[in-house]
Design a protein around this motif. Structure first.
Motif, PDB file in Angstrom:
ATOM      1  N   GLY A  41       0.813  -1.050  -0.176  1.00  0.00           N
ATOM      2  CA  GLY A  41      -0.043   0.113  -0.347  1.00  0.00           C
ATOM      3  C   GLY A  41       1.433   1.138  -0.289  1.00  0.00           C
ATOM      4  O   GLY A  41       1.601   1.425   1.099  1.00  0.00           O
ATOM      5  N   VAL A  42       0.260   1.993  -0.833  1.00  0.00           N
ATOM      6  CA  VAL A  42       1.105   2.952  -0.843  1.00  0.00           C
ATOM      7  C   VAL A  42       0.328   4.744  -0.931  1.00  0.00           C
ATOM      8  O   VAL A  42       0.132   4.301  -2.023  1.00  0.00           O
ATOM      9  N   SER A  43       0.782   5.460  -0.696  1.00  0.00           N
ATOM     10  CA  SER A  43       0.058   6.837  -0.779  1.00  0.00           C
ATOM     11  C   SER A  43       1.211   7.943  -0.138  1.00  0.00           C
ATOM     12  O   SER A  43       2.217   7.926  -0.118  1.00  0.00           O
ATOM     13  N   TYR A  44       1.265   9.255  -1.027  1.00  0.00           N
ATOM     14  CA  TYR A  44       1.745  10.162  -0.754  1.00  0.00           C
ATOM     15  C   TYR A  44       1.191  10.693   0.978  1.00  0.00           C
ATOM     16  O   TYR A  44      -0.299  10.682   1.393  1.00  0.00           O
ATOM     17  N   VAL A  45       1.849  11.346   1.754  1.00  0.00           N
ATOM     18  CA  VAL A  45       1.733  11.524   2.710  1.00  0.00           C
ATOM     19  C   VAL A  45       2.085  13.667   3.174  1.00  0.00           C
ATOM     20  O   VAL A  45       3.362  13.804   2.697  1.00  0.00           O
ATOM     21  N   GLY A  46       1.197  14.343   4.217  1.00  0.00           N
ATOM     22  CA  GLY A  46       2.170  15.847   4.688  1.00  0.00           C
ATOM     23  C   GLY A  46       1.545  16.055   5.912  1.00  0.00           C
ATOM     24  O   GLY A  46       1.356  15.503   6.736  1.00  0.00           O
ATOM     25  N   ASN A  49       2.449  15.295   9.959  1.00  0.00           N
ATOM     26  CA  ASN A  49       1.928  14.238  10.922  1.00  0.00           C
ATOM     27  C   ASN A  49       1.041  13.422   9.958  1.00  0.00           C
ATOM     28  O   ASN A  49       0.626  12.369  10.787  1.00  0.00           O
ATOM     29  N   GLY A  50       2.033  12.945   8.752  1.00  0.00           N
ATOM     30  CA  GLY A  50       2.054  11.992   7.866  1.00  0.00           C
ATOM     31  C   GLY A  50       0.325  11.240   7.512  1.00  0.00           C
ATOM     32  O   GLY A  50      -0.371  10.456   7.290  1.00  0.00           O
ATOM     33  N   THR A  51      -0.485  12.920   7.082  1.00  0.00           N
ATOM     34  CA  THR A  51      -1.663  12.470   6.534  1.00  0.00           C
ATOM     35  C   THR A  51      -1.432  12.232   5.745  1.00  0.00           C
ATOM     36  O   THR A  51      -0.465  13.145   4.102  1.00  0.00           O
ATOM     37  N   GLN A  52      -2.775  11.302   4.813  1.00  0.00           N
ATOM     38  CA  GLN A  52      -2.779  10.865   3.617  1.00  0.00           C
ATOM     39  C   GLN A  52      -2.926  11.994   2.499  1.00  0.00           C
ATOM     40  O   GLN A  52      -3.929  13.027   2.589  1.00  0.00           O
ATOM     41  N   VAL A  53      -2.225  11.963   1.473  1.00  0.00           N
ATOM     42  CA  VAL A  53      -2.745  13.531   0.568  1.00  0.00           C
ATOM     43  C   VAL A  53      -2.677  12.720  -1.050  1.00  0.00           C
ATOM     44  O   VAL A  53      -2.236  11.670  -1.335  1.00  0.00           O
ATOM     45  N   GLY A  54      -4.234  12.721  -1.261  1.00  0.00           N
ATOM     46  CA  GLY A  54      -4.482  12.271  -2.417  1.00  0.00           C
ATOM     47  C   GLY A  54      -4.740  11.058  -2.528  1.00  0.00           C
ATOM     48  O   GLY A  54      -5.363  10.734  -1.020  1.00  0.00           O
ATOM     49  N   THR A  90      -6.156  20.871  -7.627  1.00  0.00           N
ATOM     50  CA  THR A  90      -5.977  21.725  -6.187  1.00  0.00           C
ATOM     51  C   THR A  90      -4.461  20.753  -5.867  1.00  0.00           C
ATOM     52  O   THR A  90      -4.931  19.182  -4.933  1.00  0.00           O
ATOM     53  N   THR A  91      -3.760  21.576  -5.696  1.00  0.00           N
ATOM     54  CA  THR A  91      -1.817  20.707  -5.691  1.00  0.00           C
ATOM     55  C   THR A  91      -2.256  20.894  -3.751  1.00  0.00           C
ATOM     56  O   THR A  91      -3.146  21.659  -3.233  1.00  0.00           O
ATOM     57  N   ALA A  92      -2.149  19.894  -2.846  1.00  0.00           N
ATOM     58  CA  ALA A  92      -1.178  20.461  -2.271  1.00  0.00           C
ATOM     59  C   ALA A  92       0.278  19.640  -1.801  1.00  0.00           C
ATOM     60  O   ALA A  92       0.521  18.718  -2.331  1.00  0.00           O
ATOM     61  N   PRO A  93       0.902  20.381   0.014  1.00  0.00           N
ATOM     62  CA  PRO A  93       2.788  20.021  -0.730  1.00  0.00           C
ATOM     63  C   PRO A  93       2.380  18.474   0.105  1.00  0.00           C
ATOM     64  O   PRO A  93       1.879  18.222   1.183  1.00  0.00           O
ATOM     65  N   VAL A  94       4.058  17.832   0.197  1.00  0.00           N
ATOM     66  CA  VAL A  94       3.705  16.642   0.622  1.00  0.00           C
ATOM     67  C   VAL A  94       5.329  16.283   1.058  1.00  0.00           C
ATOM     68  O   VAL A  94       5.856  16.932   1.047  1.00  0.00           O
ATOM     69  N   ASP A  95       4.843  15.308   2.242  1.00  0.00           N
ATOM     70  CA  ASP A  95       6.673  15.521   2.951  1.00  0.00           C
ATOM     71  C   ASP A  95       7.203  13.944   2.579  1.00  0.00           C
ATOM     72  O   ASP A  95       8.386  13.556   2.956  1.00  0.00           O
ATOM     73  N   GLY A  96       6.300  12.766   1.588  1.00  0.00           N
ATOM     74  CA  GLY A  96       7.043  11.919   1.067  1.00  0.00           C
ATOM     75  C   GLY A  96       5.961  11.135   1.077  1.00  0.00           C
ATOM     76  O   GLY A  96       4.350  11.544   0.560  1.00  0.00           O
ATOM     77  N   LEU A  97       6.508   9.446   1.487  1.00  0.00           N
ATOM     78  CA  LEU A  97       5.641   8.325   0.945  1.00  0.00           C
ATOM     79  C   LEU A  97       5.467   7.332   2.441  1.00  0.00           C
ATOM     80  O   LEU A  97       6.407   7.353   3.410  1.00  0.00           O
ATOM     81  N   ASP A 123      -7.361  15.509  -3.900  1.00  0.00           N
ATOM     82  CA  ASP A 123      -8.227  14.943  -4.634  1.00  0.00           C
ATOM     83  C   ASP A 123      -7.987  13.912  -3.744  1.00  0.00           C
ATOM     84  O   ASP A 123      -7.669  13.131  -4.477  1.00  0.00           O
ATOM     85  N   ALA A 124      -8.795  13.230  -2.817  1.00  0.00           N
ATOM     86  CA  ALA A 124      -8.716  11.858  -2.329  1.00  0.00           C
ATOM     87  C   ALA A 124      -9.318  10.572  -3.713  1.00  0.00           C
ATOM     88  O   ALA A 124      -8.436   9.576  -3.751  1.00  0.00           O
ATOM     89  N   SER A 125      -9.586  10.872  -4.622  1.00  0.00           N
ATOM     90  CA  SER A 125     -10.180  10.288  -5.943  1.00  0.00           C
ATOM     91  C   SER A 125      -9.353  10.154  -6.793  1.00  0.00           C
ATOM     92  O   SER A 125      -9.948   9.342  -7.825  1.00  0.00           O
ATOM     93  N   VAL A 126      -8.020  10.922  -7.009  1.00  0.00           N
ATOM     94  CA  VAL A 126      -7.406  11.253  -7.775  1.00  0.00           C
ATOM     95  C   VAL A 126      -5.611  10.348  -7.265  1.00  0.00           C
ATOM     96  O   VAL A 126      -5.097  10.816  -6.752  1.00  0.00           O
ATOM     97  N   SER A 127      -5.313   9.286  -7.974  1.00  0.00           N
ATOM     98  CA  SER A 127      -4.351   8.941  -7.737  1.00  0.00           C
ATOM     99  C   SER A 127      -3.301   9.002  -8.754  1.00  0.00           C
ATOM    100  O   SER A 127      -3.610   8.719  -9.754  1.00  0.00           O
TER     101      SER A 127
END
Length: 138
Positions: A41-46, A49-54, A90-97, A123-127
Motif C-alpha cells: 500500500g503506497v500513498s503520499y503523506v503531508g 503529521n502523516g496525513t494522506q494526500v490524494g 488543486t495541489t497540496a505539498p507532501v512530506d514523502g511516501l 483530491d482523494a479520488s485522484v491517484s
C-alpha cells in the motif's frame, strides 16, 4: 524499506510520458528467511503529521505476483510509477511516501517526494501512483 531506482537503475528518472519510475524495496534485516507476496500500500503523506494526500496507489494487477523468499540480507522490489498532475487539480505539498508491506498494519515512511515543488493532487479520488506486486530483486 527504501525507495530506489527500478532494477538497479537511476532513482527517479522521468520517462517520455512525464512519469517517474522507482521501486519500493523491502530489506530483510532479520536473522532468518521470510516471505512477501502481493502489493504494497503506497500513498503520499503531508502536513507534517502523516496525513494522506490524494488517492492511494492503484494496484497494477496485470503482472505476476509470486511469493518471494527473502534470505537474511535479501531484498524484493515493487515497481512504483508516479504520474504528472492533472491540469484541473488543486495541489497540496507532501512530506514523502507511506508504504505498507502486503498484509501488514505497520507502515514505513520515506521522505522521497517524486513530485515537483507544487505538490500533488489533494483530491482523494485522484491517484497519481501505480504500484506492481513485489518481485525478487535482480
Amino acid at each position: 524499506m527504501s525507495i530506489e531506482g527500478q532494477d538497479g537503475g537511476a532513482r527517479g528518472v522521468k520517462d517520455t510520458m512525464n512519469t517517474i519510475n522507482v521501486s519500493v524495496v523491502l530489506h530483510n534485516t532479520g536473522a532468518s528467511s521470510c516471505t512477501v507476496q502481493g502489493w504494497p500500500g503506497v500513498s503520499y503523506v503531508g502536513r507534517g503529521n502523516g496525513t494522506q494526500v490524494g488517492g492511494a496507489a492503484t494496484l497494477t494487477r496485470t503482472v505476476p505476483h509470486p511469493t518471494v523468499t527473502l534470505r537474511p540480507g535479501g531484498t524484493a522490489q515493487a515497481h512504483l510509477t508516479a504520474s504528472a498532475l492533472p491540469e484541473s487539480c488543486t495541489t497540496a505539498p507532501v512530506d514523502g511516501l507511506r508504504v505498507y508491506p502486503p498484509g501488514s498494519k505497520r507502515s514505513f515512511f520515506s521522505d522521497t517526494r517524486l513530485v515537483t515543488t507544487g505538490g500533488v493532487c489533494a483530491d482523494a479520488s485522484v491517484s497519481l501512483l501505480r504500484v506492481e506486486a513485489f518481485i525478487p530483486n535482480p
